[in-house]
Design a protein around this motif. Structure first.
Motif, PDB file in Angstrom:
ATOM      1  N   ARG A 145       0.829  -1.215   0.000  1.00 39.65           N
ATOM      2  CA  ARG A 145       0.000   0.000   0.000  1.00 39.65           C
ATOM      3  C   ARG A 145       0.866   1.269   0.000  1.00 39.65           C
ATOM      4  N   TYR A 146       0.367   2.302  -0.630  1.00 39.93           N
ATOM      5  CA  TYR A 146       1.045   3.605  -0.759  1.00 39.93           C
ATOM      6  C   TYR A 146       2.225   3.581  -1.733  1.00 39.93           C
ATOM      7  N   TYR A 147       2.364   2.497  -2.524  1.00 38.51           N
ATOM      8  CA  TYR A 147       3.427   2.441  -3.536  1.00 38.51           C
ATOM      9  C   TYR A 147       2.833   2.012  -4.868  1.00 38.51           C
ATOM     10  N   GLY A 148       3.537   2.384  -5.930  1.00 37.40           N
ATOM     11  CA  GLY A 148       3.093   2.004  -7.270  1.00 37.40           C
ATOM     12  C   GLY A 148       1.679   2.471  -7.529  1.00 37.40           C
ATOM     13  N   GLU A 149       0.836   1.531  -7.957  1.00 33.94           N
ATOM     14  CA  GLU A 149      -0.565   1.881  -8.249  1.00 33.94           C
ATOM     15  C   GLU A 149      -1.486   1.650  -7.053  1.00 33.94           C
ATOM     16  N   SER A 150      -0.946   1.082  -5.989  1.00 34.16           N
ATOM     17  CA  SER A 150      -1.806   0.722  -4.846  1.00 34.16           C
ATOM     18  C   SER A 150      -1.927   1.901  -3.885  1.00 34.16           C
ATOM     19  N   MET A 151      -2.530   2.957  -4.394  1.00 34.41           N
ATOM     20  CA  MET A 151      -2.520   4.234  -3.695  1.00 34.41           C
ATOM     21  C   MET A 151      -3.892   4.544  -3.094  1.00 34.41           C
ATOM     22  N   PRO A 152      -3.957   4.660  -1.767  1.00 32.39           N
ATOM     23  CA  PRO A 152      -5.228   5.081  -1.169  1.00 32.39           C
ATOM     24  C   PRO A 152      -5.576   6.515  -1.573  1.00 32.39           C
ATOM     25  N   TYR A 153      -6.785   6.913  -1.379  1.00 34.87           N
ATOM     26  CA  TYR A 153      -7.275   8.270  -1.659  1.00 34.87           C
ATOM     27  C   TYR A 153      -7.182   8.654  -3.135  1.00 34.87           C
ATOM     28  N   GLY A 154      -6.920   7.681  -3.998  1.00 36.09           N
ATOM     29  CA  GLY A 154      -6.972   7.973  -5.431  1.00 36.09           C
ATOM     30  C   GLY A 154      -5.759   8.638  -6.038  1.00 36.09           C
ATOM     31  N   SER A 155      -4.883   9.215  -5.236  1.00 36.73           N
ATOM     32  CA  SER A 155      -3.692   9.824  -5.839  1.00 36.73           C
ATOM     33  C   SER A 155      -2.566   9.926  -4.815  1.00 36.73           C
ATOM     34  N   THR A 156      -1.362   9.944  -5.325  1.00 35.13           N
ATOM     35  CA  THR A 156      -0.188  10.061  -4.461  1.00 35.13           C
ATOM     36  C   THR A 156      -0.222  11.383  -3.698  1.00 35.13           C
ATOM     37  N   GLU A 157      -0.658  12.443  -4.388  1.00 37.67           N
ATOM     38  CA  GLU A 157      -0.660  13.776  -3.776  1.00 37.67           C
ATOM     39  C   GLU A 157      -1.500  13.779  -2.495  1.00 37.67           C
ATOM     40  N   VAL A 158      -2.707  13.216  -2.589  1.00 35.71           N
ATOM     41  CA  VAL A 158      -3.566  13.203  -1.402  1.00 35.71           C
ATOM     42  C   VAL A 158      -3.046  12.198  -0.367  1.00 35.71           C
ATOM     43  N   ALA A 159      -2.644  11.017  -0.844  1.00 31.49           N
ATOM     44  CA  ALA A 159      -2.219   9.969   0.089  1.00 31.49           C
ATOM     45  C   ALA A 159      -1.044  10.421   0.953  1.00 31.49           C
ATOM     46  N   TYR A 160      -0.136  11.176   0.357  1.00 31.00           N
ATOM     47  CA  TYR A 160       1.057  11.615   1.093  1.00 31.00           C
ATOM     48  C   TYR A 160       0.903  13.034   1.643  1.00 31.00           C
ATOM     49  N   GLN A 161      -0.338  13.543   1.669  1.00 27.34           N
ATOM     50  CA  GLN A 161      -0.539  14.949   1.993  1.00 27.34           C
ATOM     51  C   GLN A 161      -0.191  15.333   3.426  1.00 27.34           C
ATOM     52  N   ASN A 162      -0.676  14.563   4.376  1.00 29.53           N
ATOM     53  CA  ASN A 162      -0.420  14.932   5.778  1.00 29.53           C
ATOM     54  C   ASN A 162      -0.407  13.691   6.673  1.00 29.53           C
ATOM     55  N   ALA A 163      -0.150  13.948   7.944  1.00 31.87           N
ATOM     56  CA  ALA A 163       0.019  12.833   8.879  1.00 31.87           C
ATOM     57  C   ALA A 163      -1.234  11.967   8.977  1.00 31.87           C
ATOM     58  N   THR A 164      -2.391  12.584   8.782  1.00 30.77           N
ATOM     59  CA  THR A 164      -3.628  11.807   8.881  1.00 30.77           C
ATOM     60  C   THR A 164      -3.762  10.839   7.703  1.00 30.77           C
ATOM     61  N   THR A 165      -3.558  11.356   6.494  1.00 31.04           N
ATOM     62  CA  THR A 165      -3.713  10.474   5.327  1.00 31.04           C
ATOM     63  C   THR A 165      -2.604   9.422   5.297  1.00 31.04           C
ATOM     64  N   LEU A 166      -1.450   9.767   5.856  1.00 29.91           N
ATOM     65  CA  LEU A 166      -0.325   8.825   5.858  1.00 29.91           C
ATOM     66  C   LEU A 166      -0.387   7.813   6.992  1.00 29.91           C
ATOM     67  N   SER A 167      -1.335   8.008   7.910  1.00 34.33           N
ATOM     68  CA  SER A 167      -1.301   7.180   9.112  1.00 34.33           C
ATOM     69  C   SER A 167      -1.627   5.703   8.841  1.00 34.33           C
ATOM     70  N   TYR A 168      -2.105   5.398   7.640  1.00 38.02           N
ATOM     71  CA  TYR A 168      -2.406   3.989   7.318  1.00 38.02           C
ATOM     72  C   TYR A 168      -1.251   3.313   6.587  1.00 38.02           C
ATOM     73  N   LEU A 169      -0.156   4.038   6.465  1.00 36.44           N
ATOM     74  CA  LEU A 169       1.051   3.454   5.884  1.00 36.44           C
ATOM     75  C   LEU A 169       1.894   2.876   7.013  1.00 36.44           C
ATOM     76  N   THR A 170       1.554   1.652   7.412  1.00 28.75           N
ATOM     77  CA  THR A 170       2.309   0.992   8.482  1.00 28.75           C
ATOM     78  C   THR A 170       2.535  -0.463   8.088  1.00 28.75           C
ATOM     79  N   ALA A 171       3.560  -1.061   8.682  1.00 32.34           N
ATOM     80  CA  ALA A 171       3.846  -2.468   8.413  1.00 32.34           C
ATOM     81  C   ALA A 171       2.671  -3.341   8.871  1.00 32.34           C
ATOM     82  N   GLU A 172       2.029  -2.945   9.975  1.00 32.31           N
ATOM     83  CA  GLU A 172       0.903  -3.730  10.496  1.00 32.31           C
ATOM     84  C   GLU A 172      -0.232  -3.793   9.474  1.00 32.31           C
ATOM     85  N   GLN A 173      -0.538  -2.639   8.859  1.00 30.36           N
ATOM     86  CA  GLN A 173      -1.614  -2.605   7.850  1.00 30.36           C
ATOM     87  C   GLN A 173      -1.192  -3.420   6.616  1.00 30.36           C
ATOM     88  N   ALA A 174       0.080  -3.309   6.230  1.00 30.93           N
ATOM     89  CA  ALA A 174       0.559  -4.042   5.050  1.00 30.93           C
ATOM     90  C   ALA A 174       0.465  -5.553   5.271  1.00 30.93           C
TER      91      ALA A 174
END
Ligand SMILES: *[C@@H]1O[C@H](CO)[C@@H](O)[C@H](O)[C@H]1NC(C)=O
Ligand SMILES: *[C@@H]1O[C@H](CO)[C@@H](O)[C@H](O)[C@H]1NC(C)=O
Length: 288
Positions: A145-174
């Motif tokens: 998740r959060y790499y390549g095409e597997s991007m939450p929120y529909g785009s890299t810009e939004v997914a990496y926007q702030n701590a809230t949107t990035l908070s699901y980028l964890t090893a536990e979620q992966a």
């Protein structure tokens, strides 16, 4: 201790396998382990014999060697809450050319996607492609998740926007992504009884090993290649990595080692002079 004949045979037998692992898995992944995110995949220089061949032939060979179908699987953004969050599409690559099917308990070799575009990892992990025919195995490469095409929120810009949107980028979620994915894939193929073996390198190797700890019922084994599982501050001293790099240089050339070592002191003393940092910036053509 002298080796027994059996041990010698084993090490002879293993050495080509180890070479394949080193060439096909370790080199690209140790690059991938560097903290920067790639915009573009770095060039892989492991397969030297191919470099001298015409590009068209190279491409054809690659396509033949690494044939896969690309599919998508809908994942929850947060596996650990009941929050009403949007889902995202996890990309995965699949090859069933050599799979002997569910009735013969054909195994599923799953490469744990790590921090990058999964296609790039798939075509640089020759080891699993090499062994799949021998085991009658299917190959699947779910993307992290959060790499390549597997991007939450529909785009890299939004997914990496702030701590809230990035908070699901964890090893536990992966890990949970992999567990849900494998379970669902097996259901779809009526292959619940097929054994799953996990593969991964570097951070992906850590994921493979952690899968076995966290979800032992999902996979029967994991190959964690070049995985710094113990490289955490309270387990391994932080300078250990640098000591290993230093001894690599020293082994090749003592003068190289000494020259590099002396350069640190030189850099520090120039940096402390008036306009020293500016001088270093100019000398090394640094960006700022
Ligand atoms: C983070 O980005 C999202 C998506 O654009 C936005 O809805 C949210 O308000 C932002 N949160 C913060 C704390 O800035
Ligand atoms: C399993 O099948 C369902 C229904 O067709 C589909 O939505 C899902 O993506 C499939 N799972 C995988 C892992 O492809």
């Amino acid at each position: 201790m002298p080796k027994t004949r059996q041990q010698n045979q084993n090490s002879l037998y293993l050495s080509p396998v180890i070479t394949i692992v080193i060439i096909s898995i370790l080199s690209p992944l140790s690059l991938a382990a560097q903290p920067s995110k790639f915009r573009r995949a770095p060039r892989f220089v492991g397969k030297l014999p191919h470099l001298t061949e015409p590009p068209q032939r190279q491409q054809r060979q690659q396509q033949q060697q690494y044939r896969y179908e690309t599919r998508y699987f809908e994942q929850r953004l947060d596996h650990f809450s009941f929050a009403d969050l949007p889902t995202f599409s996890q990309r995965y690559l699949i090859n069933t050319d050599h799979w002997v099917g569910p009735n013969r308990l054909g195994p599923i070799f799953l490469y744990c996607g790590n921090e990058g575009d999964i296609e790039w990892f798939a075509v640089n992990s020759g080891f699993v492609w090499d062994i799949a025919p021998r085991f009658g195995a299917m190959l699947v490469f779910p993307e992290h998740r959060y790499y390549g095409e597997s991007m939450p929120y529909g785009s890299t810009e939004v997914a990496y926007q702030n701590a809230t949107t990035l908070s699901y980028l964890t090893a536990e979620q992966a890990l949970a992504d992999f567990a849900v994915f494998i379970t669902n894939l097996k259901q779809n193929l009526s292959a619940e009884a097929s054994p799953v073996v996990l593969f991964g390198g570097s951070y992906g190797g850590m994921l493979a090993a952690w899968m076995r700890l966290k979800y032992p019922h999902i996979a029967i084994g994991a190959l964690a290649s070049s995985a710094p599982i113990l490289q955490f501050e309270d387990i391994v001293p932080p300078e250990t990595f640098y000591n290993i790099v230093s001894s690599d240089f020293k082994r090749e050339s003592a003068s190289c080692f000494n020259t590099i070592k002396e350069s640190w002191g030189e850099l520090v003393s120039v940096g402390q002079k008036e306009n020293g940092l500016l001088e270093l910036t100019k000398t090394f053509h640094l960006c700022r």
